[in-house]
Design a protein around this motif. Structure first.
Motif, PDB file in Angstrom:
ATOM      1  N   MET A 196       1.107  -1.061  -0.260  1.00 32.77           N
ATOM      2  CA  MET A 196      -0.293   0.021  -0.077  1.00 32.77           C
ATOM      3  C   MET A 196       0.749   1.156  -0.023  1.00 32.77           C
ATOM      4  SD  MET A 196      -2.925  -1.739  -0.391  1.00 32.77           S
ATOM      5  CE  MET A 196      -3.617  -0.032  -0.234  1.00 32.77           C
ATOM      6  N   ASN A 197       1.907   1.714  -0.083  1.00 35.99           N
ATOM      7  CA  ASN A 197       2.895   2.136  -0.305  1.00 35.99           C
ATOM      8  C   ASN A 197       2.849   2.904  -1.138  1.00 35.99           C
ATOM      9  OD1 ASN A 197       5.489   3.383  -1.539  1.00 35.99           O
ATOM     10  ND2 ASN A 197       6.012   3.851   1.283  1.00 35.99           N
ATOM     11  N   VAL A 198       2.460   4.142  -1.526  1.00 32.37           N
ATOM     12  CA  VAL A 198       1.756   5.080  -2.353  1.00 32.37           C
ATOM     13  C   VAL A 198       3.288   5.173  -3.777  1.00 32.37           C
ATOM     14  CG1 VAL A 198       2.149   7.499  -3.111  1.00 32.37           C
ATOM     15  CG2 VAL A 198       1.336   7.125  -1.329  1.00 32.37           C
ATOM     16  N   ASN A 199       4.549   4.909  -2.749  1.00 30.90           N
ATOM     17  CA  ASN A 199       5.439   5.268  -3.979  1.00 30.90           C
ATOM     18  C   ASN A 199       5.152   3.418  -4.421  1.00 30.90           C
ATOM     19  OD1 ASN A 199       7.174   7.619  -3.613  1.00 30.90           O
ATOM     20  ND2 ASN A 199       6.963   7.173  -1.819  1.00 30.90           N
ATOM     21  N   HIS A 200       5.265   2.962  -4.313  1.00 27.86           N
ATOM     22  CA  HIS A 200       5.247   1.158  -4.620  1.00 27.86           C
ATOM     23  C   HIS A 200       3.921   0.737  -5.777  1.00 27.86           C
ATOM     24  CE1 HIS A 200       4.857  -3.225  -3.787  1.00 27.86           C
ATOM     25  NE2 HIS A 200       6.231  -2.728  -5.171  1.00 27.86           N
ATOM     26  N   ILE A 201       3.248   1.509  -5.061  1.00 32.23           N
ATOM     27  CA  ILE A 201       1.770   1.687  -6.353  1.00 32.23           C
ATOM     28  C   ILE A 201       2.161   2.014  -7.793  1.00 32.23           C
ATOM     29  CG2 ILE A 201      -0.164   2.671  -6.205  1.00 32.23           C
ATOM     30  CD1 ILE A 201      -0.998   2.255  -3.027  1.00 32.23           C
ATOM     31  N   GLU A 202       2.812   3.220  -7.401  1.00 36.36           N
ATOM     32  CA  GLU A 202       3.263   4.261  -9.013  1.00 36.36           C
ATOM     33  C   GLU A 202       4.227   2.891  -9.275  1.00 36.36           C
ATOM     34  OE1 GLU A 202       5.854   7.477 -10.102  1.00 36.36           O
ATOM     35  OE2 GLU A 202       5.834   7.450  -7.964  1.00 36.36           O
ATOM     36  N   ALA A 203       4.828   2.587  -8.614  1.00 33.18           N
ATOM     37  CA  ALA A 203       5.924   1.367  -9.521  1.00 33.18           C
ATOM     38  C   ALA A 203       4.981   0.026 -10.096  1.00 33.18           C
ATOM     39  CB  ALA A 203       7.381   1.155  -8.480  1.00 33.18           C
ATOM     40  N   ARG A 204       3.908  -0.178  -9.470  1.00 30.17           N
ATOM     41  CA  ARG A 204       3.325  -1.203  -9.509  1.00 30.17           C
ATOM     42  C   ARG A 204       3.107  -0.645 -11.108  1.00 30.17           C
ATOM     43  NH1 ARG A 204       1.151  -1.971  -4.888  1.00 30.17           N
ATOM     44  NH2 ARG A 204      -0.427  -1.218  -5.035  1.00 30.17           N
ATOM     45  N   GLU A 205       2.048   0.213 -11.333  1.00 31.38           N
ATOM     46  CA  GLU A 205       1.255   0.801 -12.510  1.00 31.38           C
ATOM     47  C   GLU A 205       2.480   0.783 -13.688  1.00 31.38           C
ATOM     48  OE1 GLU A 205      -0.444   4.532 -10.740  1.00 31.38           O
ATOM     49  OE2 GLU A 205      -2.358   3.037  -9.548  1.00 31.38           O
ATOM     50  N   LYS A 206       3.795   1.082 -13.031  1.00 31.62           N
ATOM     51  CA  LYS A 206       4.389   1.573 -14.139  1.00 31.62           C
ATOM     52  C   LYS A 206       4.690  -0.026 -15.020  1.00 31.62           C
ATOM     53  CE  LYS A 206       6.306   6.375 -13.663  1.00 31.62           C
ATOM     54  NZ  LYS A 206       6.996   6.826 -13.602  1.00 31.62           N
ATOM     55  N   GLY A 207       5.288  -0.620 -13.868  1.00 30.14           N
ATOM     56  CA  GLY A 207       5.197  -2.048 -14.511  1.00 30.14           C
ATOM     57  C   GLY A 207       4.049  -2.900 -15.046  1.00 30.14           C
ATOM     58  N   ARG A 208       2.889  -2.629 -14.957  1.00 34.88           N
ATOM     59  CA  ARG A 208       1.838  -2.945 -15.566  1.00 34.88           C
ATOM     60  C   ARG A 208       1.940  -2.466 -17.011  1.00 34.88           C
ATOM     61  NH1 ARG A 208      -1.221  -3.471 -10.481  1.00 34.88           N
ATOM     62  NH2 ARG A 208      -1.107  -4.962  -9.530  1.00 34.88           N
ATOM     63  N   SER A 209       1.918  -1.306 -17.044  1.00 36.44           N
ATOM     64  CA  SER A 209       2.278  -0.347 -18.389  1.00 36.44           C
ATOM     65  C   SER A 209       3.060  -0.388 -19.382  1.00 36.44           C
ATOM     66  CB  SER A 209       1.471   1.199 -17.851  1.00 36.44           C
ATOM     67  OG  SER A 209       2.431   1.783 -17.497  1.00 36.44           O
ATOM     68  N   ILE A 210       4.308  -0.028 -18.201  1.00 32.02           N
ATOM     69  CA  ILE A 210       5.913   0.053 -19.277  1.00 32.02           C
ATOM     70  C   ILE A 210       6.606  -1.622 -19.633  1.00 32.02           C
ATOM     71  CG2 ILE A 210       7.413   1.548 -19.443  1.00 32.02           C
ATOM     72  CD1 ILE A 210       6.073   3.543 -18.315  1.00 32.02           C
ATOM     73  N   TRP A 211       7.093  -2.192 -18.687  1.00 29.36           N
ATOM     74  CA  TRP A 211       8.425  -2.906 -17.961  1.00 29.36           C
ATOM     75  C   TRP A 211       7.800  -3.833 -18.615  1.00 29.36           C
ATOM     76  CZ3 TRP A 211       8.524   0.845 -13.561  1.00 29.36           C
ATOM     77  CH2 TRP A 211       9.141   2.131 -13.511  1.00 29.36           C
ATOM     78  N   TYR A 212       6.279  -4.883 -17.541  1.00 29.34           N
ATOM     79  CA  TYR A 212       7.030  -6.345 -17.455  1.00 29.34           C
ATOM     80  C   TYR A 212       5.918  -6.409 -18.927  1.00 29.34           C
ATOM     81  CZ  TYR A 212       8.992  -5.625 -13.173  1.00 29.34           C
ATOM     82  OH  TYR A 212       9.535  -5.172 -12.468  1.00 29.34           O
ATOM     83  N   LYS A 213       5.788  -7.837 -19.295  1.00 30.74           N
ATOM     84  CA  LYS A 213       5.045  -8.297 -19.915  1.00 30.74           C
ATOM     85  C   LYS A 213       4.297  -9.498 -19.351  1.00 30.74           C
ATOM     86  CE  LYS A 213       8.535  -9.542 -24.140  1.00 30.74           C
ATOM     87  NZ  LYS A 213       8.959 -10.711 -24.823  1.00 30.74           N
TER      88      LYS A 213
END
Length: 105
Positions: A71-88
């Motif tokens: 639930m950490n705000v910065n971790h949420i941001e990283a997860r969202e970018k991971g889904r949209s940009i970095w991970y298949k």
């Protein structure tokens, strides 16, 4: 480096991923997450390996500590970018470590 974990029981979060070719800000975000997670209450350590797939295992003293990191705000941001940009694709597994042992020369 192998994490120095306490006597069990404790918890392991296993993050397995397959990346896309895009590098856009990935290293910076990864470094930021490593710095942040080390400040989280209940964090015990982590290990990571990357080839065709990436595997990162983080160790925690409780399920509550894992939830707080999720639930950490910065971790949420990283997860969202991971889904949209970095991970298949990626998968997260949460396990309770009941037993461990080690060997050292």
């Amino acid at each position: 480096m192998i994490a120095n974990t306490p006597k069990p029981p404790y918890y392991a979060v296993i993050f397995t991923s397959v990346r896309v070719e895009v590098e856009e800000d990935y290293r910076e975000m990864s470094d930021k997450m490593i710095e942040l997670v080390q400040q989280q209450k209940g964090f015990l350590g982590m290990e990571s390996a990357k080839n065709e797939i990436g595997i990162t295992v983080s160790y925690w003293d409780s399920l509550e500590a894992i939830k707080n990191w999720k639930m950490n705000v910065n971790h949420i941001e990283a997860r969202e970018k991971g889904r949209s940009i970095w991970y298949k694709k990626f998968k997260v597994r949460i396990s309770k470590v009941e037993r461990d042992y080690k060997f050292e020369k």
